[in-house]
Design a protein around this motif. Structure first.
Motif, PDB file in Angstrom:
ATOM      1  N   LEU A  28       0.999  -1.453  -0.108  1.00 29.35           N
ATOM      2  CA  LEU A  28      -0.254   0.076  -0.176  1.00 29.35           C
ATOM      3  C   LEU A  28       0.507   1.289  -0.148  1.00 29.35           C
ATOM      4  CD1 LEU A  28      -2.838  -1.175   2.832  1.00 29.35           C
ATOM      5  CD2 LEU A  28      -3.213  -0.841   0.206  1.00 29.35           C
ATOM      6  N   PRO A  29       0.537   2.232  -0.672  1.00 26.78           N
ATOM      7  CA  PRO A  29       1.270   3.216  -0.197  1.00 26.78           C
ATOM      8  C   PRO A  29       1.641   4.241   0.410  1.00 26.78           C
ATOM      9  CG  PRO A  29      -0.992   4.382  -1.135  1.00 26.78           C
ATOM     10  CD  PRO A  29      -0.719   2.821  -1.535  1.00 26.78           C
ATOM     11  N   GLY A  30       2.604   4.848   0.693  1.00 27.88           N
ATOM     12  CA  GLY A  30       2.608   5.365   2.512  1.00 27.88           C
ATOM     13  C   GLY A  30       2.358   7.380   1.842  1.00 27.88           C
ATOM     14  N   PRO A  31       2.536   8.453   2.583  1.00 25.70           N
ATOM     15  CA  PRO A  31       2.293   9.083   2.430  1.00 25.70           C
ATOM     16  C   PRO A  31       2.186  10.093   1.071  1.00 25.70           C
ATOM     17  CG  PRO A  31       3.565   9.379   4.560  1.00 25.70           C
ATOM     18  CD  PRO A  31       3.374   7.666   3.674  1.00 25.70           C
ATOM     19  N   GLY A 249       1.580   4.538   8.647  1.00 26.65           N
ATOM     20  CA  GLY A 249       1.516   3.532   7.868  1.00 26.65           C
ATOM     21  C   GLY A 249       2.381   2.715   7.726  1.00 26.65           C
ATOM     22  N   PRO A 250       3.163   1.793   6.319  1.00 24.24           N
ATOM     23  CA  PRO A 250       4.434   1.419   7.062  1.00 24.24           C
ATOM     24  C   PRO A 250       4.935   2.432   6.131  1.00 24.24           C
ATOM     25  CG  PRO A 250       2.275  -0.097   6.058  1.00 24.24           C
ATOM     26  CD  PRO A 250       1.899   1.294   6.570  1.00 24.24           C
ATOM     27  N   ASP A 251       5.128   2.964   5.594  1.00 24.50           N
ATOM     28  CA  ASP A 251       6.094   3.577   4.625  1.00 24.50           C
ATOM     29  C   ASP A 251       6.260   4.906   4.971  1.00 24.50           C
ATOM     30  OD1 ASP A 251       6.092   1.602   2.865  1.00 24.50           O
ATOM     31  OD2 ASP A 251       4.621   2.195   2.116  1.00 24.50           O
ATOM     32  N   GLU A 256      10.601   9.878  13.020  1.00 25.89           N
ATOM     33  CA  GLU A 256       9.557  11.351  13.176  1.00 25.89           C
ATOM     34  C   GLU A 256       8.310  10.501  13.945  1.00 25.89           C
ATOM     35  OE1 GLU A 256       8.110  14.824  12.706  1.00 25.89           O
ATOM     36  OE2 GLU A 256      10.367  14.150  13.382  1.00 25.89           O
ATOM     37  N   ALA A 257       7.527   9.133  12.985  1.00 23.07           N
ATOM     38  CA  ALA A 257       5.653   8.717  13.892  1.00 23.07           C
ATOM     39  C   ALA A 257       6.155   8.984  15.552  1.00 23.07           C
ATOM     40  CB  ALA A 257       5.859   7.560  13.095  1.00 23.07           C
ATOM     41  N   ARG A 258       7.310   7.544  15.879  1.00 23.90           N
ATOM     42  CA  ARG A 258       7.355   7.990  17.252  1.00 23.90           C
ATOM     43  C   ARG A 258       7.607   9.325  18.279  1.00 23.90           C
ATOM     44  NH1 ARG A 258      10.259   2.432  15.870  1.00 23.90           N
ATOM     45  NH2 ARG A 258       9.341   1.119  17.272  1.00 23.90           N
ATOM     46  N   LEU A 277       4.869  -1.292  16.314  1.00 25.87           N
ATOM     47  CA  LEU A 277       4.360  -3.068  16.270  1.00 25.87           C
ATOM     48  C   LEU A 277       3.101  -2.975  14.954  1.00 25.87           C
ATOM     49  CD1 LEU A 277       5.078  -5.854  18.726  1.00 25.87           C
ATOM     50  CD2 LEU A 277       2.576  -5.679  16.637  1.00 25.87           C
ATOM     51  N   ARG A 278       2.237  -2.765  14.927  1.00 25.48           N
ATOM     52  CA  ARG A 278       1.242  -3.169  14.277  1.00 25.48           C
ATOM     53  C   ARG A 278       0.964  -2.288  13.142  1.00 25.48           C
ATOM     54  NH1 ARG A 278      -5.524  -4.628  16.038  1.00 25.48           N
ATOM     55  NH2 ARG A 278      -5.783  -4.771  13.503  1.00 25.48           N
ATOM     56  N   VAL A 279       0.976  -1.089  13.507  1.00 27.22           N
ATOM     57  CA  VAL A 279       1.011  -0.031  11.732  1.00 27.22           C
ATOM     58  C   VAL A 279       2.019   0.303  11.373  1.00 27.22           C
ATOM     59  CG1 VAL A 279      -0.347   2.353  11.383  1.00 27.22           C
ATOM     60  CG2 VAL A 279      -1.376   0.732  13.836  1.00 27.22           C
TER      61      VAL A 279
END
Length: 331
Positions: A28-31, A249-251, A256-258, A277-279
């Motif tokens: 799936l695409p990232g941002p 998301g995975p990408d 930065e997300a953390r 872990l999950r997202v």
């Protein structure tokens, strides 16, 4: 809400719920690369608009252990948003800019996905949802010899880490699951979805948009969902962050997300690592404060869990899921 059960969801509560994929499976695409405005998955860039298929499922023959995935899906399904019926899980997913009902059937070493969308989009949904890009042989090689998790890995070599298709939904439901039972978390999430979710196909709801929750007064959220004032304010803070551009998301950039998650009021280290872990699909993520992990390892705190888990790098997420599967679901 937690995934494979961080049965602790947060330290303090234990829920009690009733190898290489096909090379053509796209991510799936990232941002900025086709994600929908609500933070859920969209068509991969360049995917043609047709032909679409509904009746004939897209089949992916991959190493797969369905029982842990189905147990976790059942335990965490948001009422009205997602249903699990036997080996099938169904939810509305935003694909190509519109809500599409998607059903995945999980059986031994096979995933079948049905929905009114092109095959590449359905393959991408399955890949993200069920972690089908992971190299399970590498996981077994790394963790199989371990004295603690090795026996679990060798017994379930096709176990995969459950992902999530909507970063905002995953974050809000995880926050709602902090320090409460799994049943209470599902109840709270169902109330939120019933109050502010959007109508989807066949009577399903789309989880509320970040902008919708961010526009509410936290007091209204507290009254409607029946949570504490602090929890309502945390939900509002999360929604505001997503409405202002936070994407999970995975990408995305995991560092930065953390950082952005840690900065949010009411979001602690366990929640951040669980979402990683999950997202974020970080296979080295470790919710070290999880009560089930502590009990399984005989550890007296987060630092002890993290010390014990050093030998599992870079697959600590898989080690955690194996421990949750054995000690929370007793599978």
């Amino acid at each position: 809400m937690t995934a494979l059960p961080p049965p602790g969801r947060t330290p303090g509560s234990v829920p009690r719920p009733r190898p290489a994929p096909a090379a053509t499976t796209p991510d799936l695409p990232g941002p900025g690369a086709g994600t929908s405005p609500r933070g859920g998955p969209n068509l991969p860039p360049g995917t043609p608009s047709g032909p679409r298929r509904v009746a004939t499922p897209v089949r992916l023959d991959v190493p797969l252990d369905p029982a842990p995935l189905l147990a976790s899906l059942t335990a965490h399904a948001v009422p009205g948003v997602e249903t699990v019926d036997g080996a099938e899980v169904t939810r509305a997913v935003v694909l190509g800019g519109r809500a599409t009902l998607v059903t995945a059937r999980l059986t031994d070493d096979r995933v079948e996905v049905r929905g009114d969308a092109p095959d590449p989009a359905l393959r991408a949904v399955a890949t993200r949802w069920f972690g089908l890009d992971d190299d399970l042989a590498a996981v077994v090689d790394a963790l199989g010899p371990d004295r603690v998790v090795g026996p679990l890995v060798r017994r379930r070599p096709h176990l995969r880490v459950l992902g999530h298709l909507d970063g905002f939904e995953a974050t809000l439901t995880t926050v709602l699951g902090q320090q409460v039972s799994l049943a209470a978390a599902r109840t709270f999430s169902g109330r939120l979805a019933a109050a502010w979710g959007e109508p989807g196909p066949d009577g399903f709801l789309l989880f509320p948009r970040p902008e919708t929750i961010a526009a509410l007064d936290p007091d209204e959220v507290q009254r409607t969902v029946r949570v504490t004032g602090a929890r309502a304010r945390a939900l509002h803070a999360v929604a505001t962050a997503f409405a202002e551009g936070l994407d999970l998301g995975p990408d995305v950039d995991r560092v930065e997300a953390r950082r952005r998650l840690h900065a949010l009021s009411g979001v602690g280290p366990w929640t951040v690592e669980y979402l990683a872990l999950r997202v974020l699909a970080d296979r080295d993520a470790l919710p070290g404060g999880d009560v089930v992990l502590r009990r399984a390892l005989g550890a007296d705190g987060t630092r002890a869990v993290e010390a014990a888990a050093q030998a599992w790098r870079p697959w600590r997420a898989y080690a955690a899921v194996h421990l949750w599967t054995a000690h929370a679901f007793a599978l």
